[in-house]
Design a protein around this motif. Sequence first.
Motif, PDB file in Angstrom:
ATOM      1  N   ALA A 239      47.327  30.178  19.241  1.00  0.00           N
ATOM      2  CA  ALA A 239      47.235  30.584  20.555  1.00  0.00           C
ATOM      3  C   ALA A 239      47.249  32.113  20.806  1.00  0.00           C
ATOM      4  CB  ALA A 239      48.491  30.249  21.375  1.00  0.00           C
ATOM      5  N   ALA A 240      47.951  32.995  20.057  1.00  0.00           N
ATOM      6  CA  ALA A 240      47.691  34.221  20.277  1.00  0.00           C
ATOM      7  C   ALA A 240      46.399  34.814  19.871  1.00  0.00           C
ATOM      8  CB  ALA A 240      48.693  34.957  19.297  1.00  0.00           C
ATOM      9  N   ASP A 241      45.659  34.096  18.851  1.00  0.00           N
ATOM     10  CA  ASP A 241      44.494  34.680  18.331  1.00  0.00           C
ATOM     11  C   ASP A 241      43.326  34.254  19.137  1.00  0.00           C
ATOM     12  OD1 ASP A 241      44.985  36.158  16.116  1.00  0.00           O
ATOM     13  OD2 ASP A 241      44.434  34.347  14.744  1.00  0.00           O
ATOM     14  N   LYS A 242      43.604  32.906  20.060  1.00  0.00           N
ATOM     15  CA  LYS A 242      42.720  32.678  21.076  1.00  0.00           C
ATOM     16  C   LYS A 242      42.643  33.468  22.125  1.00  0.00           C
ATOM     17  CE  LYS A 242      42.131  28.316  23.687  1.00  0.00           C
ATOM     18  NZ  LYS A 242      40.916  28.795  24.243  1.00  0.00           N
TER      19      LYS A 242
ATOM     20  N   SER B 262      37.329  48.022  28.814  1.00  0.00           N
ATOM     21  CA  SER B 262      37.283  47.046  29.994  1.00  0.00           C
ATOM     22  C   SER B 262      38.082  45.903  29.939  1.00  0.00           C
ATOM     23  CB  SER B 262      35.977  46.764  30.499  1.00  0.00           C
ATOM     24  OG  SER B 262      35.409  45.726  29.523  1.00  0.00           O
ATOM     25  N   LYS B 263      38.945  45.598  28.682  1.00  0.00           N
ATOM     26  CA  LYS B 263      39.521  44.389  28.505  1.00  0.00           C
ATOM     27  C   LYS B 263      40.825  44.409  27.825  1.00  0.00           C
ATOM     28  CE  LYS B 263      35.312  41.695  27.825  1.00  0.00           C
ATOM     29  NZ  LYS B 263      34.436  41.083  26.805  1.00  0.00           N
ATOM     30  N   ILE B 264      41.453  45.769  28.465  1.00  0.00           N
ATOM     31  CA  ILE B 264      42.716  46.430  27.902  1.00  0.00           C
ATOM     32  C   ILE B 264      43.984  45.421  28.249  1.00  0.00           C
ATOM     33  CG2 ILE B 264      43.211  47.773  29.907  1.00  0.00           C
ATOM     34  CD1 ILE B 264      43.984  48.845  26.438  1.00  0.00           C
ATOM     35  N   GLU B 265      43.720  44.649  29.578  1.00  0.00           N
ATOM     36  CA  GLU B 265      44.909  43.884  29.872  1.00  0.00           C
ATOM     37  C   GLU B 265      44.897  42.612  28.843  1.00  0.00           C
ATOM     38  OE1 GLU B 265      42.428  44.818  32.205  1.00  0.00           O
ATOM     39  OE2 GLU B 265      43.553  46.205  33.348  1.00  0.00           O
ATOM     40  N   ALA B 266      43.738  42.165  28.787  1.00  0.00           N
ATOM     41  CA  ALA B 266      43.729  40.914  27.606  1.00  0.00           C
ATOM     42  C   ALA B 266      44.332  41.627  26.153  1.00  0.00           C
ATOM     43  CB  ALA B 266      42.379  40.542  27.427  1.00  0.00           C
TER      44      ALA B 266
ATOM     45  N   ARG C  97      42.667  36.770  21.758  1.00  0.00           N
ATOM     46  CA  ARG C  97      41.687  37.774  21.378  1.00  0.00           C
ATOM     47  C   ARG C  97      40.343  37.303  21.244  1.00  0.00           C
ATOM     48  NH1 ARG C  97      42.541  38.192  15.674  1.00  0.00           N
ATOM     49  NH2 ARG C  97      41.209  36.016  15.690  1.00  0.00           N
ATOM     50  N   ASP C  98      40.075  35.926  20.824  1.00  0.00           N
ATOM     51  CA  ASP C  98      38.771  35.392  20.702  1.00  0.00           C
ATOM     52  C   ASP C  98      38.141  35.241  22.204  1.00  0.00           C
ATOM     53  OD1 ASP C  98      39.356  35.589  17.893  1.00  0.00           O
ATOM     54  OD2 ASP C  98      39.723  33.543  17.686  1.00  0.00           O
ATOM     55  N   ASP C  99      39.064  34.585  22.755  1.00  0.00           N
ATOM     56  CA  ASP C  99      38.403  34.221  24.490  1.00  0.00           C
ATOM     57  C   ASP C  99      37.933  35.303  25.173  1.00  0.00           C
ATOM     58  OD1 ASP C  99      38.571  31.516  23.631  1.00  0.00           O
ATOM     59  OD2 ASP C  99      40.362  30.936  24.996  1.00  0.00           O
ATOM     60  N   SER C 100      38.805  36.403  25.098  1.00  0.00           N
ATOM     61  CA  SER C 100      38.443  37.652  25.978  1.00  0.00           C
ATOM     62  C   SER C 100      37.573  38.449  25.179  1.00  0.00           C
ATOM     63  CB  SER C 100      39.901  38.366  26.136  1.00  0.00           C
ATOM     64  OG  SER C 100      40.410  39.040  24.838  1.00  0.00           O
ATOM     65  N   ALA C 101      37.467  38.541  23.780  1.00  0.00           N
ATOM     66  CA  ALA C 101      36.576  39.558  23.115  1.00  0.00           C
ATOM     67  C   ALA C 101      37.103  40.868  23.354  1.00  0.00           C
ATOM     68  CB  ALA C 101      34.981  39.309  23.458  1.00  0.00           C
ATOM     69  N   CYS C 102      38.402  41.045  23.605  1.00  0.00           N
ATOM     70  CA  CYS C 102      38.912  42.254  23.784  1.00  0.00           C
ATOM     71  C   CYS C 102      38.848  43.323  22.446  1.00  0.00           C
ATOM     72  CB  CYS C 102      40.459  42.189  24.426  1.00  0.00           C
ATOM     73  SG  CYS C 102      41.593  41.317  23.315  1.00  0.00           S
TER      74      CYS C 102
END
Length: 106
Positions: free
Chosen positions: A77-80, A13-17, A82-87
């Motif tokens: 910033a790139a890891d953020k 459900s978070k493929i865009e992120a 991933r972390d913020d979206s929990a993708c």
Amino acid sequence: MITCVVDYTIDPSKIEAFEEFARRWIDLVNRHGGTHHGYFLPAEGASDKALALFSFPSLATYEQYRQLFGRDPEFIAADKIRDDSACVIRYERTFMRPLLPDETSS
């Protein structure tokens, strides 16, 4: 040459992120001594699996790139994303040695 294969379990459900996260890492790998071969996203079958493949000339070159993790603002910033979206639910890294076609035998 060493190739890193990253096997991801993602939240479909978070493929865009995840795609935004992936685009950032393609650029970072390519700018810091590696060759990114792309991310491979779900199309048929399991919808929560993705792969990334990228190569570095040597393990030493890869280790130099890894020293930027957690220190370089662009890496953070790139890891953020991933972390913020929990993708990304989880991932596993494997290092492989590619066997490539011999261009002289064709």
